[in-house]
Design a protein around this motif. Structure first.
Motif, short mmCIF file in Angstrom:
data_model
loop_
_atom_site.label_atom_id
_atom_site.label_comp_id
_atom_site.label_asym_id
_atom_site.label_seq_id
_atom_site.Cartn_x
_atom_site.Cartn_y
_atom_site.Cartn_z
N MET A 108 10.27 19.48 -4.99
CA MET A 108 10.30 20.52 -3.96
C MET A 108 9.13 20.41 -2.99
O MET A 108 9.29 20.63 -1.79
CB MET A 108 10.27 21.91 -4.63
N GLN A 109 7.93 20.08 -3.52
CA GLN A 109 6.74 20.00 -2.69
C GLN A 109 5.84 18.87 -3.20
O GLN A 109 5.87 18.56 -4.40
CB GLN A 109 5.94 21.31 -2.75
N TYR A 110 5.04 18.31 -2.31
CA TYR A 110 4.04 17.33 -2.73
C TYR A 110 2.85 17.39 -1.80
O TYR A 110 2.96 17.84 -0.64
CB TYR A 110 4.62 15.91 -2.75
N HIS A 111 1.70 16.97 -2.31
CA HIS A 111 0.51 16.88 -1.48
C HIS A 111 -0.44 15.87 -2.09
O HIS A 111 -0.53 15.76 -3.32
CB HIS A 111 -0.19 18.23 -1.36
N SER A 112 -1.17 15.16 -1.25
CA SER A 112 -2.18 14.22 -1.72
C SER A 112 -3.54 14.64 -1.15
O SER A 112 -3.70 14.72 0.07
CB SER A 112 -1.85 12.80 -1.26
N ILE B 40 0.86 -1.18 0.00
CA ILE B 40 0.00 0.00 0.00
C ILE B 40 0.90 1.23 0.00
O ILE B 40 1.64 1.48 0.96
CB ILE B 40 -0.94 0.01 1.22
N LEU B 41 0.86 1.96 -1.09
CA LEU B 41 1.73 3.13 -1.22
C LEU B 41 1.25 4.26 -0.33
O LEU B 41 0.05 4.54 -0.24
CB LEU B 41 1.75 3.61 -2.68
N SER B 42 2.19 4.92 0.29
CA SER B 42 1.86 6.11 1.07
C SER B 42 1.54 7.26 0.10
O SER B 42 1.82 7.17 -1.10
CB SER B 42 3.03 6.51 1.96
N GLU B 43 0.98 8.32 0.64
CA GLU B 43 0.69 9.49 -0.20
C GLU B 43 1.97 10.02 -0.84
O GLU B 43 1.99 10.36 -2.03
CB GLU B 43 0.03 10.58 0.65
N LYS B 44 3.04 10.06 -0.07
CA LYS B 44 4.31 10.58 -0.59
C LYS B 44 4.86 9.67 -1.69
O LYS B 44 5.34 10.16 -2.72
CB LYS B 44 5.34 10.71 0.54
N GLU B 45 4.79 8.37 -1.49
CA GLU B 45 5.29 7.43 -2.50
C GLU B 45 4.50 7.55 -3.80
O GLU B 45 5.08 7.56 -4.89
CB GLU B 45 5.21 6.00 -1.97
N GLU B 46 3.19 7.64 -3.69
CA GLU B 46 2.37 7.76 -4.88
C GLU B 46 2.71 9.04 -5.65
O GLU B 46 2.85 9.03 -6.88
CB GLU B 46 0.89 7.75 -4.52
N GLU C 91 -2.85 13.48 -6.46
CA GLU C 91 -1.49 13.82 -6.03
C GLU C 91 -0.97 14.99 -6.86
O GLU C 91 -1.05 14.98 -8.08
CB GLU C 91 -0.56 12.62 -6.19
N ILE C 92 -0.41 15.96 -6.15
CA ILE C 92 0.17 17.13 -6.82
C ILE C 92 1.60 17.31 -6.32
O ILE C 92 1.87 17.19 -5.11
CB ILE C 92 -0.66 18.40 -6.53
#
Length: 510
Positions: free
Chosen positions: A152-156, A108-114, A142-143
């Motif tokens: 630099m940045q990520y968000h789910s 199960i991929l985490s938000e960061k991994e995805e 995911e952005i």
């Protein structure tokens, strides 16, 4: 036997199996791509537990995939799950049942991994150095923001096309009130990310909804070449499609060219998100990437390093793949490219071209791939070369640049080049067309100078003579009778571009 591995992507809307094969160049190639629509998100209860019906559906699909993997003799499988399973409180039970019934270790991929794998695929397959990625699935979005290809940045966001449709769209077609509520929700969601506001960089979209939007736009425009990877749309293009699709019923949407029937009921929420993102980030270039989560997993697995590739390196890897795929000796192609580079620099003393450095790069690659279509039919090498290069995705090359490369690598004469230009008359200026013709003539002459594939030409020099003509001095080893015949036959294409006669003098340097 070629090395194979597979990625199973258990999404909220679709579940997909992709089988990859390691090519002779060392890169991976997609061999099989099998999708089924599951809409697992609809089986989540109000307590965020996946109902037994959904679990049974998932296992049935995975068992079917297992049969396919057995047939293709694939033993290395990366089975991954994203939003719906990640949000499920009974995920441990699901993992256990999947392992028991199928043998797959479902990660199960985490938000960061995805988010990371989508970013990784984009930065390893497109020429965009700084941009925003958006991967909109059925249950999450995911952005990422990357700068100079560094994350630099990520968000789910915990919403996707299926969940947005379920939450906001009850009518068919969507009403003005529903659209306004949806748009307000999207803008409020983006407002949580101050780093995203007014970035003014390209938006690169991943996933099935974005792919369908690109396909619809190409159908609207009667787009003359194939392929949607690295296809660019403007913000106004997005708005036009949003306006058009937003007034249609689901039944009407099912008949829209380029739109998959299984996405007809969820495409409008997807468009609202894409348009909203462009507005919030003040980004007016919307690019589709065919490479996404699964490719990111495959690339990361096969490359085993974190090296940031430049655009030139991405394109060079793609060129090498093409050479190997079509049976061209890379050493021969490299020698031909060196001849073309030298000849181009010599010619530029007698010809004024725009963006000399950029054109030189195209000349080099055009010479490497020159008459690639011989692999199919020697008598129509030019036509096959142009079609192959113009109509297949080349990582790192946007569509206009891919077309430019196809013109150079397929150059035969001005008449045929004009035929190739005809469907794209508004893509290039007159000067760009003249420069492409010069580049094609140089690539053609470079191929003639290595006609026997022995690499005997070691040096080239083009100098002016007293009567305002030019003399091509060719320094070579061994008997150049083949090269001399081919060069004399094809020199007229360069003469016509330069509007000067060229005398050829082969000189032994042994």
């Amino acid at each position: 036997m070629k090395e194979k591995w597979a990625v199973i992507d258990i999404g909220s809307n679709t579940i997909r199996l992709v089988i990859y094969i390691k090519s002779q160049s060392g890169s991976y190639k997609e061999a099989e791509n099998i999708k089924t629509v599951a809409r697992l998100n609809q089986f989540l209860t109000s307590k965020n537990e996946l109902r037994q019906e959904g679990i049974n559906l998932l296992i049935d699909i995975l068992q079917g995939f297992k049969e396919i993997l057995f047939f293709h003799q694939v033993t290395t499988v990366y089975c991954t799950a994203t939003a719906t399973i990640r949000q499920s409180k009974n995920q441990a039970e699901i993992q256990s049942l999947v392992k028991e019934r199928t043998g797959f270790d479902m990660k199960i991929l985490s938000e960061k991994e995805e988010a990371y794998f989508g970013y990784y695929a984009v930065t390893h397959s497109t020429p965009i150095d700084t941009g925003i990625t958006i991967d909109m699935g059925g249950g999450s979005t995911e952005i990422t923001y990357f700068e100079s290809r560094k994350l630099m940045q990520y968000h789910s966001f915990p919403f996707g096309v299926v969940s947005l449709k379920k939450q906001f769209v009850k009518n068919n077609p969507i009403t003005v009130e529903e659209r306004n509520r949806l748009a307000e929700f999207i803008q409020a969601s983006f407002a949580q990310l101050p780093w995203l506001k007014n970035l003014q960089v390209p938006v690169i979209a991943i996933g099935g909804s974005a792919r369908n939007i690109a396909q619809i736009d190409q159908n609207f425009k009667k787009y003359p070449i194939a392929g949607i990877h690295q296809y660019i749309m403007s913000y106004s293009d997005l708005q036009k499609i949003q306006l058009y699709l937003g007034q249609l019923t689901v039944e009407q949407l099912e008949k829209v060219e380029g739109l998959s029937k299984d996405r007809a009921d969820i495409i409008v929420p997807a468009l609202e998100v894409f348009v909203g993102l462009c507005e919030y980030s003040q980004s007016y270039s919307f690019l589709f990437s065919k490479k996404g989560l699964r490719d990111g997993i495959s690339m990361k697995t096969s490359e085993m390093d974190d090296v940031l590739l430049t655009t030139d390196q991405i394109i060079n890897n793609s060129v090498l793949e093409l050479l190997i795929d079509y049976g061209v000796d890379p050493a021969h192609a490299s020698h031909r490219a060196r001849l073309a580079e030298t000849l181009f620099d010599e010619v530029c003393s007698h010809y004024a071209c725009e963006n000399k450095g950029v054109l030189r790069t195209f000349v080099i690659r055009g010479a490497e791939l020159y008459y690639l279509g011989q692999y199919i039919d020697d008598d129509s090498s030019s036509q096959h070369t142009f079609y192959l290069l113009a109509n297949q995705s080349i990582n790192g090359l946007l569509h206009k640049d891919r077309l430019k490369l196809a013109y150079i690598a397929s150059f035969k004469n001005k008449t045929l080049l004009k035929q190739y230009f005809a469907p794209f008359s508004d893509w290039f200026t007159k000067k760009e067309m003249e420069d492409i013709r010069l580049a094609g003539a140089v690539a053609k002459l470079a191929a003639a100078l290595d006609a026997s594939k022995r690499g005997i030409v070691k040096k080239i020099h083009l100098k002016e003579t007293a009567n305002d003509s030019l003399q091509l001095m060719v320094y070579c080893q061994r008997n150049p009778f083949v090269e001399q015949y081919e060069t004399e036959k094809h020199i007229r294409q360069l003469e016509k571009v330069l509007r000067k006669a060229i005398q050829i003098n082969f000189i032994s340097c042994e």
